[in-house]
Each structure stands twice: as structure tokens, then as C-alpha cells.
Design a protein around this motif. Structure first.
Motif, PDB file in Angstrom:
ATOM      1  N   LEU A 108       0.670  -1.101  -0.065  1.00 23.49           N
ATOM      2  CA  LEU A 108      -0.042   0.018   0.041  1.00 23.49           C
ATOM      3  C   LEU A 108       0.945   1.411  -0.111  1.00 23.49           C
ATOM      4  O   LEU A 108       0.440   2.363  -0.563  1.00 23.49           O
ATOM      5  N   VAL A 111       2.169   1.776  -3.647  1.00 27.91           N
ATOM      6  CA  VAL A 111       0.882   2.360  -4.103  1.00 27.91           C
ATOM      7  C   VAL A 111       0.695   3.769  -3.840  1.00 27.91           C
ATOM      8  O   VAL A 111       0.371   4.568  -5.035  1.00 27.91           O
ATOM      9  N   ASP A 112       0.575   4.109  -2.925  1.00 26.72           N
ATOM     10  CA  ASP A 112       0.671   5.664  -2.452  1.00 26.72           C
ATOM     11  C   ASP A 112       1.491   6.339  -2.969  1.00 26.72           C
ATOM     12  O   ASP A 112       1.284   7.660  -3.337  1.00 26.72           O
ATOM     13  N   ILE A 115       0.885   6.934  -6.630  1.00 29.41           N
ATOM     14  CA  ILE A 115      -0.369   7.961  -6.696  1.00 29.41           C
ATOM     15  C   ILE A 115       0.115   9.199  -6.621  1.00 29.41           C
ATOM     16  O   ILE A 115      -0.213  10.155  -7.722  1.00 29.41           O
ATOM     17  N   GLN A 385      -6.798   2.889  -4.929  1.00 29.27           N
ATOM     18  CA  GLN A 385      -5.591   2.092  -4.514  1.00 29.27           C
ATOM     19  C   GLN A 385      -5.870   0.502  -4.588  1.00 29.27           C
ATOM     20  O   GLN A 385      -4.802  -0.266  -5.147  1.00 29.27           O
ATOM     21  N   MET A 388      -4.981  -0.720  -8.262  1.00 28.86           N
ATOM     22  CA  MET A 388      -3.587  -0.583  -8.570  1.00 28.86           C
ATOM     23  C   MET A 388      -2.803  -1.722  -7.927  1.00 28.86           C
ATOM     24  O   MET A 388      -1.697  -1.946  -7.984  1.00 28.86           O
ATOM     25  N   GLY A 389      -3.296  -2.755  -7.277  1.00 27.77           N
ATOM     26  CA  GLY A 389      -2.864  -3.956  -6.614  1.00 27.77           C
ATOM     27  C   GLY A 389      -2.428  -4.661  -7.898  1.00 27.77           C
ATOM     28  O   GLY A 389      -1.552  -5.446  -7.531  1.00 27.77           O
ATOM     29  N   TYR A 392       1.199  -3.444  -8.238  1.00 24.38           N
ATOM     30  CA  TYR A 392       1.870  -3.842  -7.174  1.00 24.38           C
ATOM     31  C   TYR A 392       1.163  -4.993  -6.123  1.00 24.38           C
ATOM     32  O   TYR A 392       0.477  -4.959  -5.171  1.00 24.38           O
ATOM     33  N   THR A 395       0.499  -5.929  -2.340  1.00 21.05           N
ATOM     34  CA  THR A 395      -0.733  -5.349  -1.666  1.00 21.05           C
ATOM     35  C   THR A 395      -1.591  -6.207  -1.498  1.00 21.05           C
ATOM     36  O   THR A 395      -2.609  -6.083  -0.518  1.00 21.05           O
ATOM     37  N   GLY A 524       4.106  -7.464 -11.109  1.00 22.44           N
ATOM     38  CA  GLY A 524       3.109  -6.461 -11.483  1.00 22.44           C
ATOM     39  C   GLY A 524       2.696  -6.432 -13.220  1.00 22.44           C
ATOM     40  O   GLY A 524       3.481  -6.986 -14.023  1.00 22.44           O
TER      41      GLY A 524
END
Length: 638
Positions: A108, A111-112, A115, A385, A388-389, A392, A395, A524
Motif C-alpha cells: 500500500l 501504491v500511495d 499515486i 488503491q 492498483m494492486g 503492485y 498489496t 506487476g
């Protein structure tokens, strides 16, 4: 015809008559398997079957759309008091390990960071929204009653049907004496140690589900299947034993007169009207990638990742809980809650970076024997989020599971003695000493293949199937290196051990170690695309693939997905290719079609092609020659 020819023909006929009168036995011609009829086969007598892990798509080749039903069956207990068994929907192995939560949190954070680092279209960076801001509001929410009755009912089982299929199985009450089975999992037969997990039981479930749909939805009596043919779509990385058993079931048990087996990725190109493409199939439980050129799937480019849309759904639920999800009784072990979460993901989630800030949404719950309720929910970055896993996968919090699969060489089949092992062992007649030296070099050479029968042992693939980041050659090698960390000794072993006199078994075991390390890592989606394209043989083919990246399946149907994937691929492409490729194109809705139906549609197109006439395997041929017919007739290397 001259008079002499006519007289000669008449004379032959008279001789035959005399022989019959005298009782002379003429030699009987050896029985031959009838050749496929030369005239065009009617497409409305061809059934196309695309079995997915979550949904079954089946229909006549002439149908505009297939019948789509949940690929599930509920079987009644034969005796009272048996413990209930239900195959999991969103839950899976590897989620409850001690490292799972830590891995999820680390994913996560990545991911952040991603973003925040990408600017919005107006040039401004997104302002992150913390889950706490939404939580304070959501915790105060109480549902409003829309109706005292939800008007949704459990499946009626008062007449004790022995089995229920599709929607009826989804809505069977857990208090009834039924086991619920999903016969496919991650593109393979769902074999497990629990009840209904044997090969025989899973094949019986498939036969029951498919027979039910053919009778009820296609309105074809089972006794008439002898007049029909079948096109079966299989994953690009298929289990040969499973495919063989399913073909056996379709031809000998269900009674289809003939069958064609073809790969999902190739059918996706047929369905979208593309001659060449890098096909990215994001399903419910697996994501498979493969480069297809002129109807041929490149074996080395095949890659299967053990995550898909259901993992995004589960991650979205975890993020909803952090944000104080107002439907407090939601459980991942509950079938109907899983269905609701799937719907919420499809409704709310997106991959559009321009949508930011907190937003209010509402959703309804309609369950049997309960009132219809309306909930308000405030959400921020959770909607971005979760999908977007896919880029990545840490997550998802899956620990200790095989996450990546490559195409392995056949393990051999006793029914097919002249398979590739036979060809490999007979193609070179070197003396043993030179052969062992050649073997050693083949193993140590980057991108080389394991010769002889060694490649079949232990389920290992060809060395050319090694990930590029693991010593394989190619321009994009650095891209996957981050996911697969090589120890210096392992890297040296693969790259420059040609002169080292070391036993072949040591090379094989080191290769095993590197392969298992690669398989435990989850690439990914963007890195997997780069890896698959990089495995193509020539730069010309790679250029074709970059200009035609076809996304099919239902797992990436998010607003903004096309632009998001395109941006990430362009940013991570090898610099050498950025100059060579004129345009990188990601296609998510070819001909404005539903991406979930494209592979099935390709199977229907296949039924109409003249070139498929020689690919049919007939029932009598299968009875006589078995799996050898797949090697002879399949449009891909069996």
C-alpha cells in the motif's frame, strides 16, 4: 465415353455378379477412420465452450452472444448429518501468514507513492486522502430501510434436486444439505484434498454443469449432441493431463461428434480482428500474458500470474474496512457478501488519477429473508488503491504461494510414445561423452534449453523459459530484475559457467532454485507485459507487440485503465525500444466489444474458418488414438 469403355465397364459388372453367385469372397478394405466431410460444416451445429474460473461462457458459433452463467454447482448430500463443504470464493491460501499484513501495508505504501508521484492532467499532484477522514463519517452511518422484504429468495430445494447449477447454486441456503463446488480455479481444474476435490469428482461437476446449460439455455437435447461439434478454449499455459481428461469427457461421455482445442490468447486475436498482439487476459483468479503472431502463440512469451479480479475485490474490502465500511456484517466467507463486494468494486473502483478527494456514494443490500437496506459510504483513495494492486501485487498480502508460472515441457504420456521427449532423444546420435558436454553447455548458456529427458524431470521448464532478469538475454532484462533478486553466485553460474567442469545435476539444481525464486515473486501487470514482449525472438516481433497490447477478460474493466497501463508501459520500456517503436497502443475494447466475451467470440470465428477443417478430432479417432490426436491436430505445439 467410347463404346469400348462402356463394354469394358459392363463386362466388369457381369464378372462381379458371377463371383457373387459362386460365393467368391472379395478382399475387404481395411476399416479407415472417415475423413472430415469436405463440405462446409454448419456453424449452428458447433458449440463454443469457454470455461472460466468464475463464469462459464457457452453458445452456438452462430450466436451473437454466449450464455454466461456462474461456473458453480451445488450437490445434495447423499446422507443426512454430513458436514457441509463449500469451495472458497474470495478467500485463498497464503492470506493468514504472519507476514501477510506487513506485506499488505508495504504494498500500500508503494501504491500511495505511485499515486502521489504521477501528476494529474492539470499538472498538479494529487492530495492524498487518509482513510481516517472517511472513517469518522462512515462509522456514524446507519442503513435506511427501503423495503421490509428484499424480494430475493433462496433457491427452492423442497423437491430435493440432486444438484443445482449457476445462479441457483449461488442462492442455495447454507442451512440446506448441499456442498458448493467451483470446478475451475486459476484456469486449472480445482483439485484439492477436501470433498469433491478428486479428478473424477471435478470432471463429473464439469459434465453436469455444461450438460445442464446446453439443455436448458441452448435447448439442445443431450441425445442430439452426436450431431454437434465442440470448440474448447484452454488457457495458454495448460495442464496437458487436465485438457486430455476434459476432451475425453466431451467426446466420450457427453457425446460430441468432434472437437477442436485452441488457446484463449489466439482466440482473443481472432475475436478482436488483430493479426498480432500481446494478449493480456486479466481474469477473476489469474492473469495470463502471451504474444500471438499470425495465429501462433509464442511459447517463451507465455506467463501466468496467480492473481486477478477477485484479489482486487478482497483488497478493496480490506480498504473499505479501514475506512469504516458501514455494512458491518460483511464476511468474505459468505457467498452473497462476496457477490456484493464484486459489484461494489465494479461500480466504484477506477484507475483515473484525475478523480481525487472524498466522495459520497450509496449502495443497497438485498439478501433473502432480510429487508432491503440503503447505505451511505464516503470513500477517497480506496477506489484507486485497490485496482492498483494489479501493478503492485504485494498489496494482495499473499505469502508462500506460487505466483508466476511459465510453460513447462511435457512430462510425457504413456498413451503418446512419440512425443517431444522421443524426438529429443532420437534427433541427435552423438556419443555419450560429447552429449554430456553439450548438455552442460546448454544448461550454462543464457537462454539455452535443457536437452533430452532431463527437462522433463521435476516439472522444470526449458532454460529459455527462465525469466529474463535471471540471466536471460534481451533488451528489457533490467526491468524484471527488481522483482527477482539474484545472488551473485547464481548470476555467475548462469552467465559464465560454460568452462567450469561441474556436474550437470548441480546446474539443474541451481536452475531449480532460481526458477522457484522467480515463481514465488508476483510481477506487476506492467512488468509482466514487458517481460512477455522481451521474450519474443526478434526486434521486429517486439515492435509489433508494443504497438498492439490487447487487454481482455473482466479483471481490468476500470475507468481509466487503458491510459494508466499505457503510461506505465511507456515509462518502463527499454530505452532502445522507445526510439524504435512508432506508437505503443493498449486496446481494451476492440470493435467496442465487451472484453470478457472476446475470446469466446474468437472461438466462434474459428468455427467459420476454412483452415479449421483439418483441425477437427473426431470421436472415433479419439477412441482409437487418444491423446496422440491432440499432438497431430492441435493448432499449437502440444
Amino acid at each position: 465415353m467410347t463404346q469400348a469403355d462402356k463394354d469394358q465397364d459392363n463386362g466388369k459388372e457381369k464378372e462381379k455378379e458371377k463371383e457373387q453367385q459362386r460365393g467368391v469372397k472379395r478382399p475387404i478394405a481395411p476399416p479407415v477412420i472417415p475423413e472430415p466431410l469436405s463440405q462446409q460444416i454448419q456453424s449452428n451445429f458447433i458449440v463454443v465452450v469457454h470455461p472460466g474460473s468464475r463464469m462459464l461462457r457457452i453458445g452456438r458459433a452462430t450466436d451473437t452472444l454466449p450464455v454466461t452463467v456462474p461456473h458453480v454447482i451445488a450437490r445434495r448430500h447423499k446422507q443426512g448429518g454430513q458436514p457441509r463443504h463449500e469451495d472458497a470464493w474470495l478467500l485463498r491460501d497464503g492470506l493468514n501468514k504472519s507476514e501477510s499484513n506487513e506485506q499488505r501495508q508495504n504494498g500500500l505504501k508503494m501504491v500511495d507513492q505511485a499515486i502521489w508521484s504521477k501528476k494529474m492532467s492539470n499538472g498538479v499532484r494529487r492530495t492524498p486522502v487518509s482513510a481516517e477522514q472517511a472513517r469518522a463519517y462512515n462509522c456514524q452511518i446507519r442503513p435506511a430501510v427501503l423495503d421490509s422484504s428484499s424480494r430475493v429468495k433462496w433457491t427452492n430445494t423442497s423437491h430435493h434436486p440432486p444438484h443445482l447449477v449457476g445462479e441457483e447454486a449461488v442462492y442455495v441456503n447454507s442451512s440446506d444439505c448441499y456442498d458448493v463446488h467451483w470446478p475451475m480455479m486459476r484456469g486449472q481444474l480445482n483439485l484439492h484434498a477436501g470433498p469433491g476435490g478428486s479428478l473424477t469428482a471435478v470432471l463429473a461437476d464439469l459434465e453436469t454443469i455444461w450438460s445442464h446449460v446446453i439443455q436448458k439455455h441452448l435447448e439442445i437435447p443431450l441425445k442430439d449432441l452426436k450431431y454437434y461439434r465442440c470448440i474448447l478454449l484452454v488457457p495458454d499455459i495448460y495442464n496437458r493431463q487436465h485438457v486430455k481428461e476434459v476432451v475425453n469427457m466431451l467426446l466420450l461421455h457427453m457425446g460430441f461428434s468432434a472437437i477442436i482445442v485452441h488457446q484463449e490468447s489466439v482466440c482473443a486475436t481472432f475475436g478482436s480482428g488483430l493479426s498480432s498482439a500481446c494478449v493480456v487476459d486479466v481474469g477473476d483468479q489469474k492473469t495470463s500474458l502471451c504474444c500471438v503472431e499470425d495465429g501462433v502463440s509464442h511459447r517463451n512469451s507465455r506467463l501466468s500470474l496467480a492473481y486477478g479480479g477477485s484479489d482486487v475485490t478482497r483488497t478493496f474490502f480490506w480498504l473499505l474496512q479501514r475506512a469504516g465500511f458501514p455494512y458491518r456484517d460483511c464476511q468474505l466467507s459468505n457467498r452473497l457478501d462476496c457477490q456484493l463486494l464484486q459489484h461494489l468494486k465494479e461500480t466504484f473502483c477506477h484507475l483515473d488519477q484525475d478523480i481525487s478527494g472524498l466522495q459520497d456514494h450509496e449502495f443497497q443490500t438485498r439478501f433473502p429473508e432480510a429487508p432491503a437496506l440503503l447505505y451511505q459510504v464516503r470513500l477517497g483513495d480506496e477506489k484507486l488503491q485497490a485496482p492498483m494492486g494489479l501493478f503492485y501485487p504485494t498489496t494482495f498480502g499473499i505469502v508462500g504461494q506460487k505466483m508466476t508460472s511459465l510453460q513447462f515441457r511435457s512430462q510425457g504420456d504413456s498413451e503418446d510414445p512419440h512425443d517431444e521427449h522421443y524426438l529429443l532423444s532420437t534427433q541427435s546420435k552423438q556419443d555419450p561423452s560429447s552429449k554430456s558436454a553439450a548438455d552442460r553447455k546448454a544448461v550454462s548458456r543464457p537462454g539455452g534449453g535443457l536437452d533430452g529427458e532431463l527437462s522433463g524431470q521435476g516439472g522444470m521448464g526449458e532454460l529459455s523459459d527462465l525469466p529474463r532478469g535471471c540471466g536471460g538475454s534481451g533488451g528489457g532484462g533490467g526491468q524484471t530484475q527488481g522483482e527477482v533478486e539474484l545472488l551473485p553466485a547464481q548470476g555467475e553460474c548462469l552467465m559464465g559457467a560454460g568452462e567450469v567442469e561441474e556436474p550437470l545435476s548441480a546446474h539443474v539444481s541451481r536452475k531449480s532454485a532460481i526458477m522457484s525464486q522467480f515463481e514465488s515473486k508476483a510481477l506487476g501487470l506492467d512488468k509482466a507485459v514487458l517481460h512477455s514482449i522481451d521474450c519474443c525472438a526478434s526486434d521486429e516481433t517486439k515492435r509489433k507487440m508494443y504497438s498492439s497490447i490487447l487487454v481482455v477478460g473482466g479483471g481490468l474493466m476500470f475507468h481509466g485503465a487503458q491510459e494508466f497501463l499505457l503510461h506505465r508501459i511507456i515509462n518502463k520500456m527499454p530505452p532502445s525500444f522507445r526510439r524504435l517503436v512508432d506508437n505503443v497502443e493498449v486496446i481494451t475494447r476492440p470493435k467496442d466489444m465487451d472484453p470478457r466475451l472476446i475470446s469466446w467470440k474468437g472461438g466462434a470465428v474459428l468455427a467459420c474458418l476454412d483452415t479449421t477443417q483439418e483441425m477437427w478430432i473426431h470421436q472415433r479417432e479419439w477412441q482409437r488414438f487418444g491423446v496422440r490426436m491432440l499432438r497431430e491436430r492441435a493448432a499449437f505445439v502440444w
